[in-house]
Design an enzyme around this catalytic site. Structure first.
Site, PDB file in Angstrom:
ATOM      1  N   LYS A  71      41.158  55.852  33.624  1.00 37.37           N
ATOM      2  CA  LYS A  71      39.848  56.127  33.005  1.00 37.37           C
ATOM      3  C   LYS A  71      39.627  57.615  32.764  1.00 37.37           C
ATOM      4  CE  LYS A  71      37.321  51.982  34.231  1.00 37.37           C
ATOM      5  NZ  LYS A  71      36.352  51.389  35.120  1.00 37.37           N
ATOM      6  N   LYS A 108      45.887  43.479  29.480  1.00 35.85           N
ATOM      7  CA  LYS A 108      44.837  42.705  30.160  1.00 35.85           C
ATOM      8  C   LYS A 108      43.723  42.337  29.184  1.00 35.85           C
ATOM      9  CE  LYS A 108      41.799  44.631  32.884  1.00 35.85           C
ATOM     10  NZ  LYS A 108      41.083  45.372  33.928  1.00 35.85           N
ATOM     11  N   LYS A 165      36.878  43.704  27.982  1.00 37.70           N
ATOM     12  CA  LYS A 165      35.736  43.871  27.074  1.00 37.70           C
ATOM     13  C   LYS A 165      35.870  45.139  26.251  1.00 37.70           C
ATOM     14  CE  LYS A 165      33.359  45.218  31.199  1.00 37.70           C
ATOM     15  NZ  LYS A 165      32.628  44.583  32.267  1.00 37.70           N
TER      16      LYS A 165
HETATM   17  P1  TYM Z   1      34.930  44.596  36.763  1.00 41.12           P
HETATM   18  O1  TYM Z   1      33.486  44.622  36.427  1.00 41.12           O
HETATM   19  O2  TYM Z   1      35.865  45.391  35.913  1.00 41.12           O
HETATM   20  O3  TYM Z   1      35.465  43.116  36.771  1.00 41.12           O
HETATM   21  C1  TYM Z   1      34.818  42.115  37.539  1.00 41.12           C
HETATM   22  C2  TYM Z   1      35.824  41.120  38.093  1.00 41.12           C
HETATM   23  O4  TYM Z   1      36.546  40.506  37.013  1.00 41.12           O
HETATM   24  C3  TYM Z   1      37.947  40.598  37.266  1.00 41.12           C
HETATM   25  N1  TYM Z   1      38.642  40.696  35.966  1.00 41.12           N
HETATM   26  C4  TYM Z   1      39.707  39.962  35.643  1.00 41.12           C
HETATM   27  N2  TYM Z   1      40.373  39.002  36.319  1.00 41.12           N
HETATM   28  C5  TYM Z   1      41.440  38.430  35.698  1.00 41.12           C
HETATM   29  N3  TYM Z   1      41.837  38.769  34.436  1.00 41.12           N
HETATM   30  C6  TYM Z   1      41.194  39.723  33.725  1.00 41.12           C
HETATM   31  N4  TYM Z   1      41.582  40.019  32.495  1.00 41.12           N
HETATM   32  C7  TYM Z   1      40.074  40.366  34.337  1.00 41.12           C
HETATM   33  N5  TYM Z   1      39.201  41.329  33.917  1.00 41.12           N
HETATM   34  C8  TYM Z   1      38.341  41.521  34.936  1.00 41.12           C
HETATM   35  C9  TYM Z   1      38.095  41.879  38.087  1.00 41.12           C
HETATM   36  O5  TYM Z   1      39.304  41.881  38.815  1.00 41.12           O
HETATM   37  C10 TYM Z   1      36.887  41.794  38.987  1.00 41.12           C
HETATM   38  O6  TYM Z   1      37.129  40.947  40.098  1.00 41.12           O
HETATM   39  N6  TYM Z   1      35.269  47.665  40.697  1.00 41.12           N
HETATM   40  C11 TYM Z   1      34.876  46.335  40.269  1.00 41.12           C
HETATM   41  C12 TYM Z   1      33.430  45.997  40.606  1.00 41.12           C
HETATM   42  C13 TYM Z   1      33.067  46.154  42.046  1.00 41.12           C
HETATM   43  C14 TYM Z   1      33.462  45.319  43.118  1.00 41.12           C
HETATM   44  C15 TYM Z   1      32.819  45.836  44.261  1.00 41.12           C
HETATM   45  C16 TYM Z   1      34.297  44.193  43.206  1.00 41.12           C
HETATM   46  C17 TYM Z   1      32.231  47.106  42.551  1.00 41.12           C
HETATM   47  N7  TYM Z   1      32.085  46.901  43.875  1.00 41.12           N
HETATM   48  C18 TYM Z   1      33.002  45.251  45.527  1.00 41.12           C
HETATM   49  C19 TYM Z   1      34.472  43.630  44.465  1.00 41.12           C
HETATM   50  C20 TYM Z   1      33.846  44.143  45.588  1.00 41.12           C
HETATM   51  C21 TYM Z   1      35.027  46.241  38.767  1.00 41.12           C
HETATM   52  O7  TYM Z   1      34.958  47.203  38.044  1.00 41.12           O
HETATM   53  O8  TYM Z   1      35.152  44.987  38.293  1.00 41.12           O
END
Ligand code: TYM
Length: 340
Positions: A120, A203, A206
């Protein structure tokens, strides 16, 4: 390892940065619902709005809209506010308060090694926000302010969860306590990494400029079916064994999606569809995806018609959450030596 017995508790979060994809649904939300309904855990799910402002300036009205839409997405996907605590991160201030303590536990070197930071910030680390650098310490605080024992996520969050364990272990060691659990990541199922429909090496995201690369939770039935019909594939028939998917990333991705949507293993799917051409398999997948996904987008739209109700659910979730987080923060402050 810690010797303390912690209450089995699940925490996970999603950023309200606009647009939920099939990747978020299969990698995260659907698993959240499974763990909620399994009944062996207390479950807490979160819109991480404080994380959403780390990468770029968010228009305030859009952030508020996206947070409510994400809440609607959680509920439409099956998260039940009667069974799970559903919260917005900034409404539970102990997340940010514990994050400060963890900023003082975590080391610069640990943060600098995070692949998401490198991706990022890229070459522009000097101009990236301090919040983006400290992002994983806030994520560790999200989890550990509940003493959560299990965190269901997609594959891309694995490194952040390892860091969460490192932070817990260093805190426990530095202060000579057995206070924070070493949380287990739960990265399971056929769709821990859903790939782009246009390029099986990327991957599903969005932020991909091509809308055809992903299925959005807001897509209607026709759009979902069209995107699957147009998904990139190879000319061969589907294999009957997993080994046959080797070096066929697009084929593997579509089979994984089918398996995850239908609650099957990849082996079971291949036993049924092995030998089929994509001309036969894609319509089956399109029908399945429409059957599973379009009720979610319909329900999301219904829920968004009454945002006051969403706000009530979030306010109630915050009250419930703070019954857990306030005593854990108080005890953390005591351990660290804060007078209070
Ligand atoms: P974020 O918002 O990018 O994504 C949310 C969840 O979706 C999963 N994900 C996917 N899984 C499979 N294939 C994909 N293409 C795909 N795209 C997204 C992500 O693995 C995630 O589980 N840092 C985290 C948010 C967060 C969090 C936390 C998660 C903040 N605090 C505490 C767990 C525990 C994030 O940016 O996810």
């Amino acid at each position: 390892m810690t010797d303390t017995q912690f209450t089995p508790r699940v925490f996970s979060g999603i950023q309200p940065s606009g647009g939920l994809t099939l990747g978020n649904y299969l990698g995260a939300m659907k698993r959240f619902v499974d763990m909620q309904d399994e009944g062996s855990y207390q479950t807490i799910y979160c819109m991480v709005d404080l994380h959403a402002i780390t990468a770029k300036l968010q228009d305030p009205a859009t952030l508020r809209h996206n947070t409510r839409e994400l809440a609607a997405g959680f509920i439409a996907a099956g998260v039940d506010p009667q069974k799970s605590i559903l919260i917005n991160q900034s409404q539970v201030p102990e997340h940010a308060q514990l994050a400060w303590i963890f900023n003082c536990v975590a080391r610069m070197g640990w943060m600098g090694r995070m692949t998401q930071w490198k991706d990022k910030a890229g070459k522009n680390a000097e101009t990236a926000s301090l919040g983006l650098f400290a992002y994983p310490a806030l994520m560790a605080a999200d989890i550990l302010i509940y003493h959560a024992t299990h965190v269901p996520v997609g594959e891309d969050q694995k490194q952040h969860l390892e860091l969460t364990r490192d932070i817990a272990a260093k805190f426990n060691h530095d202060y000579g306590v057995d206070f924070f659990p070493l949380t287990e990541p739960v990265i399971e199922g056929a769709a821990t990494r859903v790939m782009s429909l246009r390029d099986g090496s990327k991957k599903m995201s969005k932020s991909d400029p091509s809308d055809a690369s992903r299925i959005n939770l807001t897509d209607d039935a026709d759009t979902i079916a069209k995107k699957i019909r147009k998904a990139k594939t190879d000319p061969d028939a589907l294999p009957s064994e997993i080994e046959g998917l080797k070096d066929r990333p697009e084929a593997r991705n579509l089979v994984n999606i089918y398996a995850a949507l239908n609650d099957q293993t990849v082996e079971q799917v291949l036993a049924e569809v092995g030998g089929q051409q994509f001309g036969t398999f894609k319509p089956l997948l399109a029908d399945l995806a429409v059957a599973k996904m379009s009720p979610i987008s319909t329900r999301m739209a219904e829920l968004m018609a009454d945002t006051a109700e969403i706000d009530r659910i979030l306010a109630n979730g915050a009250t419930q959450a703070r019954e857990i987080t306030a005593p854990i923060l108080r005890k953390t402050y005591d351990i660290v030596g804060m007078v209070g």
